[in-house]
Motif scaffolding. Structure first.
Motif, mmCIF file in Angstrom:
data_model
loop_
_atom_site.group_PDB
_atom_site.id
_atom_site.type_symbol
_atom_site.label_atom_id
_atom_site.label_comp_id
_atom_site.label_asym_id
_atom_site.label_seq_id
_atom_site.Cartn_x
_atom_site.Cartn_y
_atom_site.Cartn_z
ATOM 1 N N ALA A 27 63.794 45.516 -20.210
ATOM 2 C CA ALA A 27 63.189 45.691 -21.535
ATOM 3 C C ALA A 27 62.632 44.333 -21.941
ATOM 4 O O ALA A 27 63.395 43.397 -22.173
ATOM 5 C CB ALA A 27 64.214 46.189 -22.539
ATOM 6 N N VAL A 35 61.455 50.581 -30.234
ATOM 7 C CA VAL A 35 61.649 51.413 -29.050
ATOM 8 C C VAL A 35 62.132 52.792 -29.483
ATOM 9 O O VAL A 35 62.833 52.944 -30.488
ATOM 10 C CB VAL A 35 62.665 50.789 -28.074
ATOM 11 N N ARG A 45 63.748 45.832 -32.335
ATOM 12 C CA ARG A 45 64.396 44.728 -31.624
ATOM 13 C C ARG A 45 64.528 43.522 -32.554
ATOM 14 O O ARG A 45 63.582 43.167 -33.266
ATOM 15 C CB ARG A 45 63.621 44.354 -30.364
ATOM 16 N N GLY A 69 64.562 53.723 -24.532
ATOM 17 C CA GLY A 69 63.551 52.702 -24.761
ATOM 18 C C GLY A 69 64.071 51.280 -24.772
ATOM 19 O O GLY A 69 63.320 50.341 -24.490
ATOM 20 N N ASP A 70 65.354 51.092 -25.102
ATOM 21 C CA ASP A 70 65.886 49.729 -25.110
ATOM 22 C C ASP A 70 66.342 49.283 -23.719
ATOM 23 O O ASP A 70 66.794 48.147 -23.546
ATOM 24 C CB ASP A 70 67.039 49.601 -26.118
ATOM 25 N N ASP A 73 61.429 49.633 -21.567
ATOM 26 C CA ASP A 73 60.478 49.764 -22.661
ATOM 27 C C ASP A 73 59.029 49.724 -22.162
ATOM 28 O O ASP A 73 58.758 49.564 -20.967
ATOM 29 C CB ASP A 73 60.733 48.706 -23.736
ATOM 30 N N ARG A 74 58.116 49.876 -23.104
ATOM 31 C CA ARG A 74 56.693 49.938 -22.750
ATOM 32 C C ARG A 74 56.224 48.641 -22.096
ATOM 33 O O ARG A 74 55.448 48.662 -21.133
ATOM 34 C CB ARG A 74 55.873 50.212 -24.009
#
Length: 263
Positions: A27, A35, A45, A69-70, A73-74
Motif C-alpha cells: 500500500a 482506501v 490514511r 484497500g489498505d 491500494d491503487r
C-alpha cells in the motif's frame, strides 16, 4: 547470509531472505489518501509510507494477505509490474488475475516454493479470520503466511505473517504443523468497522503472541488509518518477551538458525 525486514508502513514490509526478496501487502498511497473497505466504506490514511527502500528492491514476489484497500491500494496497483508473482487467497486471485498474470491463490495449508542454488524459500498459507462470527462472511478471505528459508536442506528461518486475523485458539495449529516460529510479524491496530473488531487489539495480540511463542515479534499495522483504535503502546504494556518494534523505514536483521537438522 542476509535475513532482514524493512518496515514500509501499515502491513507493507520488504523481506530480504537469503537470495530472495518478498514484498508484503503493498500500500503506497500517501497520508490523506483514501482506501475502500468495501460496502461503500472508506478510511483515510494518516501516515506516509517510507518508500525509499523500494527504489531498487526488485522483489521476486508479493505475499498478499487479503484484498482490502489498505493492503493493496491503487498506488501499488499502478506502480507494480503486472507480471510480478503474487501469492494470496483464492478469492483474491479471482479478482486480480485479469491484471496480474502471475497471481496464485493458495488454499489453507498449501505451499509454494522457489529454489535458487542451495537455497529454498517456501510460503505456506495458514488460517486467518478477519471478523467475528458471521460477520467474517462479509469480509475478504484472509491468509496468514509462514515463510521458511532453507539452505542445503536445513531450515534457517521460519517467519509467520499473521495477516488481518483475529486471535482464535485454532491458530495454535500453525506451530504444531510447521514447527517453531522464529519471527512473527503481527497485524494489530484494533481496527473497528461499524463498532466491530476486525483486527487484533492489544489484548488479542498479546493472546496470540503467547499462543505462538515466537522467538521475536515485530508489530505492524497499528496506526496508519483512522479505523485503527488500539495504539501500539497498549500492546507493548503487556511486556511480552521478544517484542521488537520497528520504525518506518528501519531495517531489522532477523535471527537465522545455525544448527537446524534437515527437514
Amino acid at each position: 547470509m542476509r535475513a532482514e525486514v524493512t518496515f514500509i508502513g501499515n502491513a507493507t514490509t520488504l523481506l530480504r531472505l537469503g537470495d530472495f526478496t518478498l514484498l508484503t501487502d503493498p500500500a503506497f498511497g500517501p497520508a490523506g489518501s483514501r482506501v475502500s473497505l468495501g460496502y461503500g466504506m472508506w478510511s483515510k490514511r494518516l501516515r506516509d509510507p517510507v518508500l525509499d527502500p523500494l527504489a531498487d528492491a526488485g522483489p521476486d514476489a508479493i505475499v498478499l494477505s487479503h484484498l482490502h484497500g489498505d493492503h493493496f491500494d491503487r498506488a501499488a496497483r499502478q506502480r507494480l509490474d503486472p507480471r510480478l508473482p503474487i501469492l494470496t487467497t483464492p478469492q483474491a486471485e479471482r479478482r486480480l488475475r485479469r491484471r496480474f498474470t502471475a497471481v496464485r491463490g493458495l488454499p489453507t495449508w498449501e505451499s509454494h516454493e522457489w529454489t535458487r542454488g542451495n537455497q529454498r524459500l517456501r510460503v505456506t498459507a495458514v488460517p486467518g479470520r478477519h471478523g467475528p462470527g458471521a460477520v467474517d462472511l462479509l469480509l475478504p478471505d484472509v491468509m496468514g503466511s509462514v515463510i521458511e528459508l532453507a539452505v542445503d536442506g536445513r531450515t534457517r528461518l521460519t517467519l509467520y505473517v499473521t495477516g488481518d486475523t483475529l486471535c482464535r485458539p485454532g491458530l495454535a495449529e500453525i506451530p504444531r504443523r510447521l514447527g517453531e516460529i522464529d519471527v512473527m510479524l503481527i497485524h494489530l491496530g484494533g481496527t473497528r468497522i461499524l463498532g466491530l473488531l476486525v483486527t487484533m487489539d492489544d489484548r488479542q495480540g498479546a493472546e496470540l503472541t503467547r499462543l505462538i511463542r515466537p522467538g521475536r515479534t515485530i508489530p505492524i499495522h497499528f496506526d496508519d488509518y483512522r479505523v485503527m483504535k488500539s495504539p501500539l503502546d497498549d500492546y507493548l504494556r503487556h511486556n511480552l518477551p521478544g517484542v521488537r518494534p520497528v520504525s518506518r523505514g528501519e531495517t531489522f536483521e532477523l535471527p537465522v538458525r545455525v544448527d537446524e537438522e534437515p527437514k
